[in-house]
Design an enzyme around this catalytic site. Structure first.
Site, PDB file in Angstrom:
ATOM      1  N   SER A   1      18.433  48.401 -25.663  1.00 38.90           N
ATOM      2  CA  SER A   1      17.268  49.518 -25.754  1.00 38.90           C
ATOM      3  C   SER A   1      15.968  49.184 -25.674  1.00 38.90           C
ATOM      4  O   SER A   1      14.994  49.952 -25.171  1.00 38.90           O
ATOM      5  CB  SER A   1      17.363  50.440 -27.270  1.00 38.90           C
ATOM      6  OG  SER A   1      17.247  49.497 -28.229  1.00 38.90           O
ATOM      7  N   HIS A   2      15.681  47.961 -25.932  1.00 41.62           N
ATOM      8  CA  HIS A   2      14.249  47.490 -25.673  1.00 41.62           C
ATOM      9  C   HIS A   2      14.231  46.304 -24.668  1.00 41.62           C
ATOM     10  O   HIS A   2      13.069  45.788 -24.507  1.00 41.62           O
ATOM     11  CB  HIS A   2      13.874  46.595 -27.091  1.00 41.62           C
ATOM     12  CG  HIS A   2      13.614  47.527 -28.172  1.00 41.62           C
ATOM     13  ND1 HIS A   2      14.450  48.319 -28.914  1.00 41.62           N
ATOM     14  CD2 HIS A   2      12.372  47.951 -28.895  1.00 41.62           C
ATOM     15  CE1 HIS A   2      13.883  49.028 -29.797  1.00 41.62           C
ATOM     16  NE2 HIS A   2      12.512  48.923 -29.907  1.00 41.62           N
TER      17      HIS A   2
ATOM     18  N   LEU B   1      10.038  43.303 -32.624  1.00 41.96           N
ATOM     19  CA  LEU B   1       9.320  42.544 -33.373  1.00 41.96           C
ATOM     20  C   LEU B   1       9.708  41.382 -33.923  1.00 41.96           C
ATOM     21  O   LEU B   1       8.885  40.451 -34.118  1.00 41.96           O
ATOM     22  CB  LEU B   1       8.719  43.699 -34.719  1.00 41.96           C
ATOM     23  CG  LEU B   1       7.886  43.204 -35.559  1.00 41.96           C
ATOM     24  CD1 LEU B   1       6.472  42.870 -34.959  1.00 41.96           C
ATOM     25  CD2 LEU B   1       7.560  43.849 -36.981  1.00 41.96           C
TER      26      LEU B   1
ATOM     27  N   THR C   1       8.056  55.220 -36.417  1.00 39.20           N
ATOM     28  CA  THR C   1       9.314  54.377 -36.999  1.00 39.20           C
ATOM     29  C   THR C   1       8.662  53.103 -37.578  1.00 39.20           C
ATOM     30  O   THR C   1       9.405  52.421 -38.362  1.00 39.20           O
ATOM     31  CB  THR C   1      10.171  54.260 -35.717  1.00 39.20           C
ATOM     32  OG1 THR C   1       9.611  53.599 -34.752  1.00 39.20           O
ATOM     33  CG2 THR C   1      10.771  55.501 -35.375  1.00 39.20           C
TER      34      THR C   1
ATOM     35  N   ASP D   1      14.777  42.593 -39.082  1.00 39.19           N
ATOM     36  CA  ASP D   1      13.884  43.268 -38.398  1.00 39.19           C
ATOM     37  C   ASP D   1      14.281  44.621 -38.320  1.00 39.19           C
ATOM     38  O   ASP D   1      15.624  44.879 -37.739  1.00 39.19           O
ATOM     39  CB  ASP D   1      14.136  42.506 -36.990  1.00 39.19           C
ATOM     40  CG  ASP D   1      13.271  43.230 -35.807  1.00 39.19           C
ATOM     41  OD1 ASP D   1      12.274  44.245 -36.404  1.00 39.19           O
ATOM     42  OD2 ASP D   1      13.352  43.110 -34.751  1.00 39.19           O
TER      43      ASP D   1
ATOM     44  N   GLU E   1      16.522  53.853 -29.387  1.00 36.71           N
ATOM     45  CA  GLU E   1      17.897  54.149 -29.350  1.00 36.71           C
ATOM     46  C   GLU E   1      18.229  55.792 -29.088  1.00 36.71           C
ATOM     47  O   GLU E   1      19.106  55.918 -28.274  1.00 36.71           O
ATOM     48  CB  GLU E   1      18.570  53.723 -30.585  1.00 36.71           C
ATOM     49  CG  GLU E   1      18.635  52.378 -30.904  1.00 36.71           C
ATOM     50  CD  GLU E   1      19.578  51.589 -29.889  1.00 36.71           C
ATOM     51  OE1 GLU E   1      20.282  52.423 -29.365  1.00 36.71           O
ATOM     52  OE2 GLU E   1      19.676  50.120 -29.764  1.00 36.71           O
TER      53      GLU E   1
ATOM     54  N   LEU F   1      24.627  38.291 -42.837  1.00 40.08           N
ATOM     55  CA  LEU F   1      23.426  37.630 -43.121  1.00 40.08           C
ATOM     56  C   LEU F   1      22.432  38.056 -41.966  1.00 40.08           C
ATOM     57  O   LEU F   1      22.918  37.901 -40.787  1.00 40.08           O
ATOM     58  CB  LEU F   1      23.522  36.116 -42.912  1.00 40.08           C
ATOM     59  CG  LEU F   1      22.338  35.317 -43.148  1.00 40.08           C
ATOM     60  CD1 LEU F   1      21.896  35.463 -44.757  1.00 40.08           C
ATOM     61  CD2 LEU F   1      22.531  33.919 -42.881  1.00 40.08           C
ATOM     62  N   PRO F   2      21.486  38.743 -42.270  1.00 37.48           N
ATOM     63  CA  PRO F   2      20.582  39.375 -41.200  1.00 37.48           C
ATOM     64  C   PRO F   2      20.083  38.149 -40.381  1.00 37.48           C
ATOM     65  O   PRO F   2      19.775  37.246 -40.631  1.00 37.48           O
ATOM     66  CB  PRO F   2      19.444  39.574 -42.102  1.00 37.48           C
ATOM     67  CG  PRO F   2      19.868  40.353 -43.397  1.00 37.48           C
ATOM     68  CD  PRO F   2      20.930  39.252 -43.578  1.00 37.48           C
TER      69      PRO F   2
ATOM     70  N   ARG G   1      22.341  38.283 -33.890  1.00 31.49           N
ATOM     71  CA  ARG G   1      21.487  37.743 -32.766  1.00 31.49           C
ATOM     72  C   ARG G   1      21.582  36.598 -32.493  1.00 31.49           C
ATOM     73  O   ARG G   1      21.725  36.169 -31.238  1.00 31.49           O
ATOM     74  CB  ARG G   1      19.983  38.334 -33.234  1.00 31.49           C
ATOM     75  CG  ARG G   1      19.806  39.607 -33.148  1.00 31.49           C
ATOM     76  CD  ARG G   1      18.001  39.719 -33.543  1.00 31.49           C
ATOM     77  NE  ARG G   1      17.879  41.165 -33.520  1.00 31.49           N
ATOM     78  CZ  ARG G   1      16.544  41.455 -33.571  1.00 31.49           C
ATOM     79  NH1 ARG G   1      15.574  40.796 -33.583  1.00 31.49           N
ATOM     80  NH2 ARG G   1      16.243  42.998 -34.020  1.00 31.49           N
TER      81      ARG G   1
END
Length: 341
Positions: free
Chosen positions: A47-48, A124, A160, A179, A189, A304-305, A309
Site C-alpha cells: 500500500s506504501h 515510518l 492516523t 510500526d 490501505e 515478534l514485531p 518484514r
C-alpha cells in the site's frame, strides 16, 4: 483476480526513480524515495510501495510537493538537528537529517531530529529501521492530515499519525521493529481498497455520522476508526505533539490531503529520537532485548514485531516481488506521457 508481475528490487527502484524524475523530481530527491519504495515492497507493505509512485508524480506536477526542493539543515544545539523540507519529499530531508542525527546520538547519548514543511514519509518503520542498523534505538513520529475524530466527537482533528520504534540486535538488524498507526488500519490501505474497488472489513472506517461502513469511499469521506477507541485517539494526539507541535509543522487539521491535487503542500512533520543504549544501560541493553525476544519467540504461534518484514525482505531479495500490473501500467503511462524511457 488481480494480475501481477514479478520484479526484482533493483527493477522496482529503477522504475520508481525514472517515473519520479520524468515527472519533475530532481535526481537527488528521487533516489532516496525510489530506494524506500523498493524496500517497502520488499517488506510486503504494498500500500506504501509502487502504488504510491503515480500519486507522488501527480503531486509533483500539480505543486503539492516540490520535486526540486532543497532541504535546509541546522543544528541549534549539540543534540538537536532540524531540517526544513521546503515542501519537498520527506525522504531526502530525513536522509540529510540522519547524517547529523546519528553521530550526534553517538556523541551525546541521545539526539533528536525535527523535520517540518514536509510530506508523506511513507513507511515510518523504514526510517527507524535504519537507525537500528546504525546501532541506535530509533523512535519515530509523523503526523498526517486529519482523519480521526476525537472521542465523543464526529469531526476529524488528528491524522492516523504513525509511530515506530526499532531496537538494534546483534546482527546489524533490528531485533524488534514496531510500526503502527493510531487507527485500526493505515488510511493508505483504505485508499488501496478504493482504487481496487474492494470493500473494507467492518471496523476499519466510519461514515460521516460515525457509523461503521464497508465502502472505502464512504470511509474516506468520514473518519478512520482509532485503534483501541479513546486510547488510539491518545496515541494520535501524542504523535501530533511530537511531529507537528515540536517541529513547527502544520497541524493535521490544517494540512492538505496526501491524496488528490487540491490544497497545496501539506507541510506536515516528522520527529525522530535516536538513543545510544550504551550510554543508558551499558551491556544491559543487549541482554535485556535478547531476553525479551526469547520470551516471545519461545511461545508457539507468538508474533515478534518486525519478524514478518525481515522474512519477507529476505524472500524478496532472492525471488523478487509480485507487483500489481495495473500499478505498473499507471507508471508506464507516466513515463510515456512525459517522454520518459
Amino acid at each position: 483476480m488481480i494480475e501481477t508481475r514479478t520484479l526484482s528490487l533493483g527493477e522496482i527502484e529503477d522504475l520508481s526513480f525514472r517515473a519520479l524524475v520524468t515527472a519533475g523530481t530532481s535526481e537527488a530527491n528521487a533516489r532516496p524515495l525510489a530506494a524506500a519504495t523498493a524496500a517497502t515492497e520488499a517488506d510486503g507493505v504494498a500500500s506504501h510501495g509502487l502504488a504510491y509512485i503515480p500519486i507522488y508524480c501527480e503531486h509533483v506536477q500539480c505543486g503539492k510537493v516540490d520535486g526540486q526542493a532543497r532541504p535546509v539543515l541546522s543544528q541549534p544545539r549539540p543534540g538537536v538537528v532540524t531540517v526544513d523540507a521546503a515542501t519537498g519529499f520527506a525522504h531526502s530531508a530525513i536522509d540529510l537529517g540522519f547524517e547529523k542525527l546519528i553521530p550526534a546520538a553517538r556523541e551525546q547519548g541521545v539526539a533528536v531530529l525535527a523535520v517540518r514543511n514536509s510530506y508523506n514519509c511513507g513507511v515510518l518503520g523504514y526510517h527507524t529501521y535504519r537507525l537500528a542498523q546504525a546501532g541506535l534505538v530509533g523512535l519515530g513520529f509523523t503526523n498526517a492530515p486529519a482523519s480521526i475524530a476525537p472521542s465523543g466527537g464526529s469531526k476529524p482533528v488528528v491524522g492516523t499519525n504513525p509511530f515506530s520504534i526499532a531496537a538494534p540486535g546483534t546482527d546489524g538488524q533490528p531485533a524488534i521493529l514496531i510500526d503502527q498507526s493510531a487507527s485500526i488500519i493505515a488510511k493508505s490501505e483504505v485508499m488501496k481498497h478504493a482504487r481496487e474497488g474492494k470493500p473494507i472489513p467492518v471496523g476499519w472506517a466510519l461514515d460521516a455520522d460515525g457509523n461503521p461502513t464497508t465502502d472505502p469511499n464512504v470511509g474516506l469521506k468520514g473518519s478512520m476508526a482509532p485503534s483501541g477507541g479513546y486510547k488510539g485517539v491518545g496515541v494520535a494526539i501524542l504523535t501530533e505533539i511530537m511531529a507537528a507541535a515540536l517541529t513547527g509543522a502544520t497541524l493535521g487539521i490544517h494540512a492538505s490531503p496526501f491524496s488528490g491535487t487540491a490544497g497545496g503542500p501539506p507541510k506536515t512533520g516528522q520527529f525522530f529520537i535516536a538513543i545510544d543504549a550504551n550510554a543508558t544501560a551499558d551491556d544491559g541493553f543487549a541482554s535485556g532485548i535478547a531476553g525479551l525476544v526469547e520470551a516471545i519467540r519461545v511461545q508457539d504461534g507468538a508474533h515478534l514485531p518486525g519478524d514478518g518484514r525481515r522474512e519477507k525482505r529476505l524472500q524478496a531479495c532472492d525471488h523478487g516481488v509480485a507487483v500489481n500490473t495495473a500499478t505498473l501500467a499507471r507508471i508506464e503511462a507516466i513515463l510515456n506521457e512525459t517522454g520518459g524511457s
